[in-house]
Write a protein that holds these residues in place. Structure first.
Motif, mmCIF file in Angstrom:
data_model
loop_
_atom_site.group_PDB
_atom_site.id
_atom_site.type_symbol
_atom_site.label_atom_id
_atom_site.label_comp_id
_atom_site.label_asym_id
_atom_site.label_seq_id
_atom_site.Cartn_x
_atom_site.Cartn_y
_atom_site.Cartn_z
ATOM 1 N N GLY A 149 0.795 -1.215 0.000
ATOM 2 C CA GLY A 149 0.000 0.000 0.000
ATOM 3 C C GLY A 149 0.828 1.266 0.000
ATOM 4 N N ILE A 150 0.149 2.382 -0.180
ATOM 5 C CA ILE A 150 0.830 3.659 -0.411
ATOM 6 C C ILE A 150 1.456 4.262 0.847
ATOM 7 C CG2 ILE A 150 -0.558 4.220 -2.438
ATOM 8 C CD1 ILE A 150 -2.284 6.001 -0.642
ATOM 9 N N ALA A 151 1.172 3.698 2.035
ATOM 10 C CA ALA A 151 1.776 4.198 3.269
ATOM 11 C C ALA A 151 2.812 3.233 3.828
ATOM 12 C CB ALA A 151 0.701 4.462 4.320
ATOM 13 N N ALA A 152 3.206 2.245 3.039
ATOM 14 C CA ALA A 152 4.082 1.173 3.558
ATOM 15 C C ALA A 152 5.457 1.704 3.944
ATOM 16 C CB ALA A 152 4.229 0.075 2.512
ATOM 17 N N PRO A 153 5.841 1.580 5.211
ATOM 18 C CA PRO A 153 7.224 1.894 5.575
ATOM 19 C C PRO A 153 8.133 0.714 5.215
ATOM 20 C CG PRO A 153 5.724 2.013 7.477
ATOM 21 C CD PRO A 153 5.027 1.257 6.394
ATOM 22 N N ILE A 154 9.384 1.026 4.899
ATOM 23 C CA ILE A 154 10.406 -0.003 4.774
ATOM 24 C C ILE A 154 11.081 -0.114 6.134
ATOM 25 C CG2 ILE A 154 12.546 -0.669 3.638
ATOM 26 C CD1 ILE A 154 11.651 1.190 1.304
ATOM 27 N N ALA A 155 11.086 -1.299 6.704
ATOM 28 C CA ALA A 155 11.676 -1.496 8.025
ATOM 29 C C ALA A 155 12.788 -2.535 7.936
ATOM 30 C CB ALA A 155 10.622 -1.950 9.030
ATOM 31 N N ILE A 156 13.959 -2.176 8.453
ATOM 32 C CA ILE A 156 15.073 -3.125 8.567
ATOM 33 C C ILE A 156 15.329 -3.339 10.047
ATOM 34 C CG2 ILE A 156 17.487 -3.593 8.032
ATOM 35 C CD1 ILE A 156 17.234 -1.826 5.604
ATOM 36 N N ARG A 157 15.254 -4.595 10.460
ATOM 37 C CA ARG A 157 15.443 -4.944 11.866
ATOM 38 C C ARG A 157 16.766 -5.679 12.037
ATOM 39 N NH1 ARG A 157 9.955 -4.851 11.053
ATOM 40 N NH2 ARG A 157 8.690 -4.091 12.791
ATOM 41 N N PHE A 158 17.418 -5.432 13.179
ATOM 42 C CA PHE A 158 18.740 -5.994 13.448
ATOM 43 C C PHE A 158 18.658 -6.926 14.649
ATOM 44 C CE2 PHE A 158 19.244 -1.965 11.343
ATOM 45 C CZ PHE A 158 20.203 -2.228 10.381
ATOM 46 N N GLU A 159 19.220 -8.107 14.491
ATOM 47 C CA GLU A 159 19.172 -9.122 15.549
ATOM 48 C C GLU A 159 20.376 -9.012 16.482
ATOM 49 O OE1 GLU A 159 18.770 -12.867 13.604
ATOM 50 O OE2 GLU A 159 16.915 -12.312 12.572
ATOM 51 N N GLY A 160 20.840 -7.802 16.702
ATOM 52 C CA GLY A 160 21.985 -7.583 17.566
ATOM 53 C C GLY A 160 22.293 -6.100 17.648
ATOM 54 N N PRO A 161 23.367 -5.733 18.336
ATOM 55 C CA PRO A 161 23.670 -4.320 18.567
ATOM 56 C C PRO A 161 24.190 -3.596 17.328
ATOM 57 C CG PRO A 161 25.427 -5.699 19.436
ATOM 58 C CD PRO A 161 24.343 -6.636 18.994
ATOM 59 N N VAL A 162 23.851 -2.323 17.240
ATOM 60 C CA VAL A 162 24.370 -1.448 16.185
ATOM 61 C C VAL A 162 24.823 -0.166 16.859
ATOM 62 C CG1 VAL A 162 23.895 -0.183 14.069
ATOM 63 C CG2 VAL A 162 22.824 -2.413 14.444
ATOM 64 N N ARG A 163 26.112 -0.072 17.128
ATOM 65 C CA ARG A 163 26.645 1.119 17.782
ATOM 66 C C ARG A 163 26.856 2.247 16.775
ATOM 67 N NH1 ARG A 163 27.479 2.588 23.112
ATOM 68 N NH2 ARG A 163 28.022 0.405 23.526
ATOM 69 N N ASP A 164 27.436 1.897 15.620
ATOM 70 C CA ASP A 164 27.746 2.909 14.602
ATOM 71 C C ASP A 164 26.596 2.968 13.595
ATOM 72 O OD1 ASP A 164 28.799 4.651 12.764
ATOM 73 O OD2 ASP A 164 30.759 3.660 12.651
ATOM 74 N N ARG A 165 25.560 3.699 13.937
ATOM 75 C CA ARG A 165 24.383 3.761 13.072
ATOM 76 C C ARG A 165 24.670 4.492 11.767
ATOM 77 N NH1 ARG A 165 19.374 4.915 17.347
ATOM 78 N NH2 ARG A 165 19.770 3.074 18.666
ATOM 79 N N ALA A 166 25.556 5.465 11.813
ATOM 80 C CA ALA A 166 25.886 6.203 10.589
ATOM 81 C C ALA A 166 26.539 5.279 9.565
ATOM 82 C CB ALA A 166 26.804 7.380 10.912
ATOM 83 N N ALA A 167 27.459 4.410 10.012
ATOM 84 C CA ALA A 167 28.111 3.473 9.088
ATOM 85 C C ALA A 167 27.089 2.544 8.457
ATOM 86 C CB ALA A 167 29.179 2.670 9.824
#
Length: 392
Positions: A149-167
């Motif tokens: 649908g036209i409001a669908a967000p794209i979601a990426i989920r991580f199964e662990g820690p992500v300290r460097d979000r910018a990378a």
């Protein structure tokens, strides 16, 4: 005596002139001058990364190059002697790896470079790639080849820690068949406790847009010794524009498609007798669909199976069939927060809905927020959404 000196002087002058003439001829390269062979430097081989380097990223550019010569053959071998894929440049003065390297592996150079004078130099040396303390898997919420649908967000989920979000965010991309403005935003952990980053367009998706999401995460250092486990790519299409308008004060649920009203159902919304029974106002997103689902609440004393259930918020808000509230539908709000329809109408709507459809609820005392579910992306004003990017 004087005559003898004169003769000697003349002889000396002639000898000196002859020597000077020979030197000048050699310096000017004139005819008959002696040739001094030019010095030809031998081939010099170098490597990126340098030999002996440890903790090399599997994403790093890996190249062997030669000056004053060309490569006759090059090989980079990994564990067990397996050759790594690579290619020469047009001049055969450089050879570059063209496949991902493994984690925590030793790689060794082999091959030969030939100089312009025929001198041969052997390639040698090795390096070792980084060995992660942890590899973190990620997944995308939209399946390959689906229509949403036209409001669908794209979601990426991580199964662990992500300290460097910018990378991590720099390794993500969204390509669209038509120009679409959008942005990534890092949100709190979802209902399963997993960190997530969502991409949302500024406005609803244009219908028919073809979207490709690439998470080029393998080899990305997330920080604290954690690395991406693998790359992910998904391609999907935006479907017809369908919007549900749900004004709790009218006790109706209206479905708009392609700008036209295609359904008008009598409905019953949350009673509001307790904050938990207030249907939240705001743009909900259809996130799951169940032909039948069990709903239970010890607090409010209900436990039953309900058909044609369309989940619009992870706080437990559904659009579903409920024959028990049939008399109240279209007249009064009596539910515990869900949208109740008749079995027939619920089945009709169920067959019309898809993931990503917006459901716009208005007229209640409590707005939808991130506390209510995993897909509250549209509760943010655009400028606030953009500030949730790690690259802002």
């Amino acid at each position: 005596m004087g005559r003898f000196l004169l003769v000697v002087y003349v002889v000396v002058v002639k000898v000196v002139a002859l020597v000077v003439g020979v030197v000048m001829a050699g310096g000017s390269g004139g005819p008959g001058a002696p040739r001094v062979p030019a010095l030809v430097p031998p081939p010099a081989v170098g490597y990126v990364p340098a030999g002996g380097t440890n903790d090399v990223s599997p994403r790093a550019t890996v190249t062997a190059f030669v000056a004053n010569g060309t490569f006759t053959d090059v090989a980079l071998r990994g564990p067990g002697g397996r050759p790594v894929a690579g290619e020469f440049n047009a001049e055969r003065t450089a050879w570059t790896v063209r496949e991902p390297l493994g984690y925590g592996q030793a790689y060794t150079w082999r091959g030969t470079a030939a100089g312009t004078d025929g001198t041969l130099v052997r390639l040698a040396g090795s390096f070792t790639t980084a060995r992660p303390e942890q590899t973190v898997r990620a997944r995308i919420n939209i399946d390959d080849g689906t229509t949403v649908g036209i409001a669908a967000p794209i979601a990426i989920r991580f199964e662990g820690p992500v300290r460097d979000r910018a990378a991590v965010e720099r390794a993500l991309s969204v390509r669209t068949s038509v120009p679409v403005e959008g942005s990534w935003a890092w949100l709190p952990a979802d209902s399963n406790g997993e960190l997530r980053v969502h991409w949302r367009p500024r406005e609803y998706w244009p219908p028919g847009t073809r979207v490709t999401v690439t998470a080029d995460l393998y080899g990305v250092h997330y920080g604290d010794g954690a690395f991406g486990a693998k790359n992910i790519t998904r391609t999907f299409t935006i479907g017809r524009p369908q919007i549900v308008k749900a004004d709790v004060n009218t006790h109706r649920m209206i479905v708009i498609r392609d700008g036209r009203q295609v359904a008008d159902f009598p409905a019953s919304y949350g009673s509001g007798s307790h904050p938990a029974t207030v249907t939240r106002s705001g743009i909900h997103v259809v996130s799951a669909m169940y032909k039948s689902v069990r709903m239970a609440s010890p607090r409010f004393g209900y436990d039953g199976m309900y058909a044609s259930a369309v989940l619009i918020s992870a706080n437990g808000e559904f659009i579903h069939a409920n024959p028990e509230s049939l008399r109240q539908q279209g007249r009064v709000n009596v539910t515990h927060g869900c949208v109740n329809l008749s079995p027939k109408n619920a089945r009709t709507y169920f067959n019309m809905a898809m993931y990503g459809d917006p459901v716009v609820v208005t007229g209640t005392s409590i707005p939808l927020s991130l506390a209510d579910g995993d897909y509250a992306d549209w509760t943010f004003r655009w400028e606030a959404w953009q500030r949730l990017s790690a690259l802002r």
